[in-house]
Design a protein around this motif. Sequence first.
Motif, PDB file in Angstrom:
ATOM      1  N   THR A  70       4.350   1.744 -52.796  1.00 10.33           N
ATOM      2  CA  THR A  70       5.483   1.672 -51.858  1.00 10.33           C
ATOM      3  C   THR A  70       5.906   0.239 -51.568  1.00 10.33           C
ATOM      4  O   THR A  70       6.975   0.008 -51.038  1.00 10.33           O
ATOM      5  CB  THR A  70       5.122   2.328 -50.513  1.00 10.33           C
ATOM      6  OG1 THR A  70       4.049   1.594 -49.913  1.00 10.33           O
ATOM      7  CG2 THR A  70       4.743   3.776 -50.698  1.00 10.33           C
ATOM      8  N   GLY A  71       5.041  -0.720 -51.871  1.00  5.95           N
ATOM      9  CA  GLY A  71       5.342  -2.115 -51.553  1.00  5.95           C
ATOM     10  C   GLY A  71       4.860  -2.513 -50.176  1.00  5.95           C
ATOM     11  O   GLY A  71       5.021  -3.658 -49.760  1.00  5.95           O
ATOM     12  N   GLU A  72       4.249  -1.587 -49.466  1.00 14.21           N
ATOM     13  CA  GLU A  72       3.788  -1.847 -48.091  1.00 14.21           C
ATOM     14  C   GLU A  72       2.796  -3.003 -48.032  1.00 14.21           C
ATOM     15  O   GLU A  72       2.863  -3.843 -47.139  1.00 14.21           O
ATOM     16  CB  GLU A  72       3.166  -0.581 -47.497  1.00 14.21           C
ATOM     17  CG  GLU A  72       2.706  -0.731 -46.067  1.00 14.21           C
ATOM     18  CD  GLU A  72       3.835  -0.955 -45.074  1.00 14.21           C
ATOM     19  OE1 GLU A  72       3.577  -1.607 -44.044  1.00 14.21           O
ATOM     20  OE2 GLU A  72       4.966  -0.488 -45.318  1.00 14.21           O
ATOM     21  N   GLU A  73       1.881  -3.053 -48.990  1.00 17.21           N
ATOM     22  CA  GLU A  73       0.878  -4.128 -48.989  1.00 17.21           C
ATOM     23  C   GLU A  73       1.546  -5.503 -49.138  1.00 17.21           C
ATOM     24  O   GLU A  73       1.185  -6.458 -48.449  1.00 17.21           O
ATOM     25  CB  GLU A  73      -0.125  -3.912 -50.109  1.00 17.21           C
ATOM     26  CG  GLU A  73      -1.275  -4.898 -50.078  1.00 17.21           C
ATOM     27  CD  GLU A  73      -2.300  -4.624 -51.162  1.00 17.21           C
ATOM     28  OE1 GLU A  73      -2.872  -5.605 -51.660  1.00 17.21           O
ATOM     29  OE2 GLU A  73      -2.535  -3.452 -51.497  1.00 17.21           O
ATOM     30  N   SER A  74       2.528  -5.599 -50.005  1.00 18.16           N
ATOM     31  CA  SER A  74       3.242  -6.866 -50.193  1.00 18.16           C
ATOM     32  C   SER A  74       3.995  -7.260 -48.928  1.00 18.16           C
ATOM     33  O   SER A  74       4.040  -8.439 -48.563  1.00 18.16           O
ATOM     34  CB  SER A  74       4.228  -6.761 -51.359  1.00 18.16           C
ATOM     35  OG  SER A  74       3.537  -6.588 -52.567  1.00 18.16           O
TER      36      SER A  74
END
Length: 86
Positions: A70-74
């Motif tokens: 999802t890109g949440e970590e980035s």
Amino acid sequence: MEYNAKIVNRLKRSDGQLHGVLKMIDEGKDCTAIVTQLSAVRSSLDRAISLIVAENLVECVQEDIKGGSTGEESIQQAIQLLMKSR
């Protein structure tokens, strides 16, 4: 990540400002003027940091999405970097 000319120019400007502050100190300039210039250097560096993090965030999220994430970590990492610079 590639660092574009806009970021490099901003950092060169900050470098020039900082050299100017050192010259002011050598010349015995008023502390108010020195602090004012140091604040300008800090603002310039803060803008450079924000620009680098923002551009890197776009690239990282795009890579995450291509990889199925999802890109949440980035996004969280970018937030932490911005908070650290304050």
